[in-house]
Design an enzyme around this catalytic site. Structure first.
Site, PDB file in Angstrom:
ATOM      1  N   SER A  85       0.823  -1.203   0.000  1.00  0.00           N
ATOM      2  CA  SER A  85       0.000   0.000   0.000  1.00  0.00           C
ATOM      3  C   SER A  85       0.868   1.269   0.000  1.00  0.00           C
ATOM      4  O   SER A  85       1.645   1.466  -0.927  1.00  0.00           O
ATOM      5  CB  SER A  85      -0.958  -0.078   1.192  1.00  0.00           C
ATOM      6  OG  SER A  85      -1.917   0.930   1.153  1.00  0.00           O
TER       7      SER A  85
ATOM      8  N   ASP B  94     -10.407  -3.731  -5.093  1.00  0.00           N
ATOM      9  CA  ASP B  94      -9.673  -2.806  -4.229  1.00  0.00           C
ATOM     10  C   ASP B  94     -10.123  -1.386  -4.546  1.00  0.00           C
ATOM     11  O   ASP B  94      -9.855  -0.869  -5.625  1.00  0.00           O
ATOM     12  CB  ASP B  94      -8.173  -2.983  -4.476  1.00  0.00           C
ATOM     13  CG  ASP B  94      -7.326  -2.211  -3.481  1.00  0.00           C
ATOM     14  OD1 ASP B  94      -7.844  -1.264  -2.868  1.00  0.00           O
ATOM     15  OD2 ASP B  94      -6.145  -2.570  -3.342  1.00  0.00           O
TER      16      ASP B  94
ATOM     17  N   HIS C  12      -8.438  -4.407  -0.609  1.00  0.00           N
ATOM     18  CA  HIS C  12      -7.103  -3.845  -0.389  1.00  0.00           C
ATOM     19  C   HIS C  12      -6.215  -4.735   0.484  1.00  0.00           C
ATOM     20  O   HIS C  12      -5.015  -4.502   0.599  1.00  0.00           O
ATOM     21  CB  HIS C  12      -7.277  -2.463   0.261  1.00  0.00           C
ATOM     22  CG  HIS C  12      -6.041  -1.625   0.209  1.00  0.00           C
ATOM     23  ND1 HIS C  12      -5.398  -1.312  -0.977  1.00  0.00           N
ATOM     24  CD2 HIS C  12      -5.312  -1.031   1.192  1.00  0.00           C
ATOM     25  CE1 HIS C  12      -4.341  -0.569  -0.710  1.00  0.00           C
ATOM     26  NE2 HIS C  12      -4.264  -0.386   0.594  1.00  0.00           N
TER      27      HIS C  12
HETATM   28  C1  MLT Z   1      -1.505   6.043  -0.106  1.00  0.00           C
HETATM   29  O1  MLT Z   1      -1.897   7.046   0.455  1.00  0.00           O
HETATM   30  O2  MLT Z   1      -0.310   5.762  -0.273  1.00  0.00           O
HETATM   31  C2  MLT Z   1      -2.550   5.112  -0.621  1.00  0.00           C
HETATM   32  O3  MLT Z   1      -3.796   5.723  -0.587  1.00  0.00           O
HETATM   33  C3  MLT Z   1      -2.572   3.836   0.118  1.00  0.00           C
HETATM   34  C4  MLT Z   1      -2.820   4.035   1.576  1.00  0.00           C
HETATM   35  O4  MLT Z   1      -3.972   4.057   2.001  1.00  0.00           O
HETATM   36  O5  MLT Z   1      -1.864   4.186   2.305  1.00  0.00           O
END
Ligand code: MLT
Length: 203
Positions: free
Chosen positions: A104, A154, A185
């Site tokens: 992520s 996701d 996710h």
């Molecule tokens: C981010 O902010 O890098 C993406 O949205 C993934 C997350 O939720 O961290």
């Protein structure tokens, strides 16, 4: 060496060092088990993101869900690069033999490093990544192996992001394998095993 991290020596000095990069709200302990599963012989270098969002560690700031603060992203990407160079010197690691394993937000900073730096990683395992920045000329990636794990449902990293990132990396010469799950996710056990199988085949 101004990033909080855990370093675990590897059993085989020739195996790539895994650079572990957690998701939002995680820390440097989260992905140690995943790293040991992907490459049991590797040294593990697991880093904590320096940005806090309501107390949750991240690797760079965002303005809203899915909307990145580009200025901060560029600065934090350079900061991570400097940390990896320093850690390689400190622990006697081959800087050119590091493979990123990110989930992520951690996958997004790994992708950003690949987008911005000629000398980034030897390869990368990106669990649920997004396109870190648009409109950049990527460095020549010369066959860099990249595994992308994605979820067809996701909503944070939707399938079109996966497809666009895959095309951008392939366009720069990376060898990208995409593994799809029918979930959202979360990083599932089957996705982690697919990453481990890919790693064995690739390195
Ligand atoms: C981010 O902010 O890098 C993406 O949205 C993934 C997350 O939720 O961290």
């Amino acid at each position: 060496m101004d990033m909080i991290h855990v370093y675990q020596e590897g059993k085989n000095p020739a195996a790539p060092t895994l650079v572990l990069l957690h998701g939002t709200g995680g820390n440097e302990h989260d992905l140690l088990g995943l790293g040991a599963m992907i490459s049991p012989e590797s040294a593990l270098l697991s880093v904590r993101g320096k940005v806090l969002e309501n107390g949750m560690p991240r690797f760079f700031r965002r303005l809203a869900e899915g909307v990145f603060d580009e200025e901060d992203l560029v600065l934090r990407t350079a900061e991570l690069q400097a940390f990896l160079d320093a850690a390689a010197a400190e622990y006697g690691l081959d800087r050119s033999n590091m493979v990123a394993v990110g989930y992520s937000n951690g996958a997004n900073i790994a992708a950003s490093l690949i987008f911005h730096e000629q000398e980034s990683f030897r390869g990368a395992v990106l669990h649920h990544p997004m396109v870190p920045r648009r409109g950049l000329q990527l460095p020549a990636l010369g066959g860099m192996p990249v595994f992308i794990g994605a979820g067809a449902n996701d909503r944070i990293c939707p399938p079109h992001e996966t497809e666009e990132l895959t095309e951008l990396l392939r366009g720069a010469g990376a060898e990208v394998d995409v593994h799809w799950e029918n979930y959202g996710h979360q990083l599932t056990g089957t996705e982690a095993r697919a990453a481990a199988d890919w790693f064995k085949r690739t390195f």
